[in-house]
Write an enzyme that holds these catalytic residues in place. Structure first.
Site, PDB file in Angstrom:
ATOM      1  N   ASP A  77       5.798  -2.261  -4.265  1.00  0.00           N
ATOM      2  CA  ASP A  77       5.140  -1.135  -3.590  1.00  0.00           C
ATOM      3  C   ASP A  77       6.047   0.072  -3.309  1.00  0.00           C
ATOM      4  OD1 ASP A  77       3.120  -2.999  -3.600  1.00  0.00           O
ATOM      5  OD2 ASP A  77       2.819  -3.065  -1.428  1.00  0.00           O
ATOM      6  N   LYS A  81      -2.884  -4.571  -6.288  1.00  0.00           N
ATOM      7  CA  LYS A  81      -3.374  -5.543  -5.301  1.00  0.00           C
ATOM      8  C   LYS A  81      -4.017  -4.804  -4.142  1.00  0.00           C
ATOM      9  CE  LYS A  81       1.142  -5.649  -3.099  1.00  0.00           C
ATOM     10  NZ  LYS A  81       0.732  -4.953  -1.861  1.00  0.00           N
ATOM     11  N   CYS A 102       4.795  -6.654   2.670  1.00  0.00           N
ATOM     12  CA  CYS A 102       4.519  -7.036   1.276  1.00  0.00           C
ATOM     13  C   CYS A 102       5.666  -7.792   0.625  1.00  0.00           C
ATOM     14  CB  CYS A 102       4.104  -5.810   0.479  1.00  0.00           C
ATOM     15  SG  CYS A 102       2.460  -5.236   1.007  1.00  0.00           S
TER      16      CYS A 102
HETATM   17  C1  VGL Z   1       2.129  -2.726   2.971  1.00  0.00           C
HETATM   18  C2  VGL Z   1       1.039  -2.455   4.948  1.00  0.00           C
HETATM   19  C3  VGL Z   1      -0.135  -2.208   4.290  1.00  0.00           C
HETATM   20  C4  VGL Z   1       3.411  -3.006   2.255  1.00  0.00           C
HETATM   21  C5  VGL Z   1       0.955  -2.486   2.289  1.00  0.00           C
HETATM   22  O1  VGL Z   1       3.562  -2.608   1.081  1.00  0.00           O
HETATM   23  O2  VGL Z   1       4.305  -3.639   2.893  1.00  0.00           O
HETATM   24  N1  VGL Z   1       2.162  -2.726   4.296  1.00  0.00           N
HETATM   25  N2  VGL Z   1      -0.166  -2.220   2.950  1.00  0.00           N
END
Ligand code: VGL
Ligand code: ZN
Length: 214
Positions: A18, A116, A161
């Site tokens: 991410d 995702k 994540c």
């Molecule tokens: C994430 C919160 C919401 C992450 C993704 O990538 O850690 N955290 N969505």
């Protein structure tokens, strides 16, 4: 070639979690110091022949967004059908600039981008298994068919994540190593300490990128 303790091999895959505009400075859910992960990740990318990226990829109105729950504010916890869910600012909406992978990533040899969190009612911190803890993303099968036995994880955010992905990598039978200096955390309400504890209990290893050779 090097005397590093950990050598990246043909059965190792670097999993980059991410690294997207919304988690970087100026983004909708900016992780403190998030852009500090870019340089170490690019350096790791030069050590690993096999790289997989993840991309948080929510539809507008996603159940993890506080704005989807009237009267609720970001960072509160709601109860969804599958259990407790932290409510986030709207982030990584499919096709928006905030959802784009950082153009500063220098990983042209990455082989898969796994998206995702695309089901409207289910979040997915983990790259392997959605927040209902049942729905698979398909990543374990992909990694297994490719013959990987160990994943090295880096990216954003350590306590969400990255941690959930590392724990689920263990549950799927892979060795998992989190490269600490190539991650940054959201770290609210003790979430980072809790995540390291959960990862240790799951058998996730913790390393610095300097300990890894190619
Ligand atoms: C994430 C919160 C919401 C992450 C993704 O990538 O850690 N955290 N969505
Ligand atoms: Zn998200």
């Amino acid at each position: 070639m090097t005397s590093n303790a950990l050598q990246a091999s043909e059965t190792d895959c670097l999993l980059v979690i991410d690294v997207q505009a919304d988690f970087l400075p100026g983004g909708a859910l900016a992780v403190p110091d998030g852009d500090a992960v870019i340089a170490p990740i690019n350096a790791l990318g030069r050590l690993f022949r096999h790289v997989v990226l993840t991309q948080d990829w929510h539809p507008a109105g996603h159940a993890s967004f506080a704005a989807s729950h009237p009267g609720r504010a970001p960072f509160e916890t709601a109860t969804l059908p599958y259990g407790p869910q932290v409510l986030w600012p709207e982030h990584c909406v499919q096709g928006t600039p905030g959802a784009a992978l950082s153009p500063a990533l220098a990983l042209p040899h990455a082989q898969l981008v796994i998206r995702k969190g695309y089901r409207p009612g289910i979040d997915s911190y983990s790259a392997f298994r959605e927040a209902d803890r049942e729905t698979s993303t398909g990543l374990a099968g992909y990694l297994r068919e490719r013959g990987f036995t160990r994943v090295f994880l880096c990216g954003l955010a350590t306590d969400y994540c990255v941690a959930w992905s590392a724990i689920d990598a263990r549950a799927a039978g892979f060795q998992a190593v989190v490269v600490e200096d190539a991650c940054r955390a959201i770290d609210r309400d003790g979430s980072l300490e809790r995540a390291w504890g959960d990862m240790a209990a799951a058998g996730v290893e913790r390393e610095e990128s300097g300990a890894i050779g190619g």
